[in-house]
Design a protein around this motif. Structure first.
Motif, PDB file in Angstrom:
ATOM      1  N   SER A 121       0.869  -1.381   0.115  1.00  0.00           N
ATOM      2  CA  SER A 121       0.002   0.087   0.092  1.00  0.00           C
ATOM      3  C   SER A 121       0.717   1.237  -0.061  1.00  0.00           C
ATOM      4  O   SER A 121       0.319   2.349  -0.477  1.00  0.00           O
ATOM      5  N   GLY A 122       1.999   1.272   0.480  1.00  0.00           N
ATOM      6  CA  GLY A 122       2.924   2.376   0.352  1.00  0.00           C
ATOM      7  C   GLY A 122       3.414   2.547  -0.873  1.00  0.00           C
ATOM      8  O   GLY A 122       3.235   4.046  -1.219  1.00  0.00           O
ATOM      9  N   GLN A 131      -0.858   8.757   2.838  1.00  0.00           N
ATOM     10  CA  GLN A 131      -0.510   7.344   2.474  1.00  0.00           C
ATOM     11  C   GLN A 131      -1.869   6.483   3.069  1.00  0.00           C
ATOM     12  O   GLN A 131      -2.238   6.862   4.191  1.00  0.00           O
ATOM     13  N   LEU A 132      -2.183   5.590   2.357  1.00  0.00           N
ATOM     14  CA  LEU A 132      -3.391   4.770   2.617  1.00  0.00           C
ATOM     15  C   LEU A 132      -2.903   3.360   2.928  1.00  0.00           C
ATOM     16  O   LEU A 132      -2.061   2.746   2.197  1.00  0.00           O
ATOM     17  N   ASP A 133      -3.612   2.538   4.011  1.00  0.00           N
ATOM     18  CA  ASP A 133      -3.170   1.203   4.070  1.00  0.00           C
ATOM     19  C   ASP A 133      -4.152   0.297   3.395  1.00  0.00           C
ATOM     20  O   ASP A 133      -5.087   0.832   2.627  1.00  0.00           O
ATOM     21  N   SER A 134      -4.131  -0.989   3.178  1.00  0.00           N
ATOM     22  CA  SER A 134      -4.748  -1.835   2.307  1.00  0.00           C
ATOM     23  C   SER A 134      -6.077  -1.868   2.524  1.00  0.00           C
ATOM     24  O   SER A 134      -7.061  -1.767   1.672  1.00  0.00           O
ATOM     25  N   THR A 135      -6.550  -1.517   3.755  1.00  0.00           N
ATOM     26  CA  THR A 135      -7.870  -1.412   4.364  1.00  0.00           C
ATOM     27  C   THR A 135      -8.598  -0.347   4.147  1.00  0.00           C
ATOM     28  O   THR A 135      -9.673  -0.071   3.594  1.00  0.00           O
ATOM     29  N   ALA A 136      -7.714   0.789   3.919  1.00  0.00           N
ATOM     30  CA  ALA A 136      -8.362   2.132   3.550  1.00  0.00           C
ATOM     31  C   ALA A 136      -8.547   2.091   2.106  1.00  0.00           C
ATOM     32  O   ALA A 136      -9.459   2.749   1.901  1.00  0.00           O
ATOM     33  N   GLY A 145      -5.587  -7.310   3.920  1.00  0.00           N
ATOM     34  CA  GLY A 145      -3.982  -7.744   3.932  1.00  0.00           C
ATOM     35  C   GLY A 145      -2.926  -7.429   2.660  1.00  0.00           C
ATOM     36  O   GLY A 145      -1.879  -7.297   2.775  1.00  0.00           O
ATOM     37  N   HIS A 146      -3.612  -6.654   1.788  1.00  0.00           N
ATOM     38  CA  HIS A 146      -2.915  -6.350   0.599  1.00  0.00           C
ATOM     39  C   HIS A 146      -3.619  -5.653  -0.307  1.00  0.00           C
ATOM     40  O   HIS A 146      -4.706  -5.256  -0.517  1.00  0.00           O
ATOM     41  N   ALA A 147      -2.769  -4.617  -1.077  1.00  0.00           N
ATOM     42  CA  ALA A 147      -3.132  -3.530  -2.316  1.00  0.00           C
ATOM     43  C   ALA A 147      -2.375  -3.662  -3.423  1.00  0.00           C
ATOM     44  O   ALA A 147      -1.111  -4.144  -3.173  1.00  0.00           O
TER      45      ALA A 147
END
Length: 181
Positions: free
Chosen positions: A98-99, A114-119, A139-141
């Motif tokens: 996600s980064g 920055q957004l994480d995969s859940t966002a 868990g992944h993007a």
């Protein structure tokens, strides 16, 4: 004696006898270019290319935002993977999934932080986009930009952000896209 005048040209718009039809020419081009059944010529024109060095090149038809995403993705492509990489600072020595997606999107003004995969599961508009689709779960993007996958998984060699021509399954992922793209 033969007539010295040149033969009259065929009327404009007529087809020479034995010439292939437009449909036959399109079919031959589709076969030569390896287009799958159902793919349109427009999809071919809108595909990014991958260089031997693993960088992406935006198609000439791409909007400026798509070109900006690809250019930024190229800056972190081949960066090593580290969990949380790219989340404390934009310029980092390593990125997580996600980064790296966030880094590419912020450079086109499509995310603000920055957004994480859940966002990413709730970012943008639902469904696939015409140019950019982000796939995310808790868990992944990863994303597909102009038909090329940008992902930290699924490629032989060291883990890290990579442009990849291979597709992957989307089961278990939410598809999201930026407005208008």
């Amino acid at each position: 004696m033969a007539d010295p005048r040149p033969a009259a040209a065929a009327p404009s718009g007529s087809v020479s006898p034995g010439a292939p039809s437009d449909a036959e020419v399109k079919q031959e081009l589709r076969q030569a270019l390896g287009l799958k059944h159902g793919a349109s010529e427009r999809q071919l024109v809108d595909l990014a290319e991958l260089t031997p060095a693993g960088l992406a090149v935006a198609p000439p038809s791409a909007p400026p935002a798509v070109d900006a995403v690809i250019s930024a993705g190229n800056r972190v492509a081949r960066a090593p993977y580290v969990y949380g990489g790219g989340h404390g600072t934009w310029i980092d020595s390593a990125y997580d999934c996600s980064g790296s997606v966030s880094f590419a999107l912020v450079n086109a003004g499509l995310v603000r932080s920055q957004l994480d995969s859940t966002a990413f599961e709730h970012w943008g508009r639902p469904g696939p986009g015409r140019w950019i689709t982000v796939y995310a779960n808790a868990g992944h993007a990863w994303m597909v930009v102009a038909g090329v996958r940008f992902d930290t998984s699924g490629r032989a060699g060291p883990r890290g952000s990579r442009w990849q021509p291979q597709t992957r399954g989307t089961g278990g992922f939410v598809a999201r896209h930026p407005v208008g793209l």
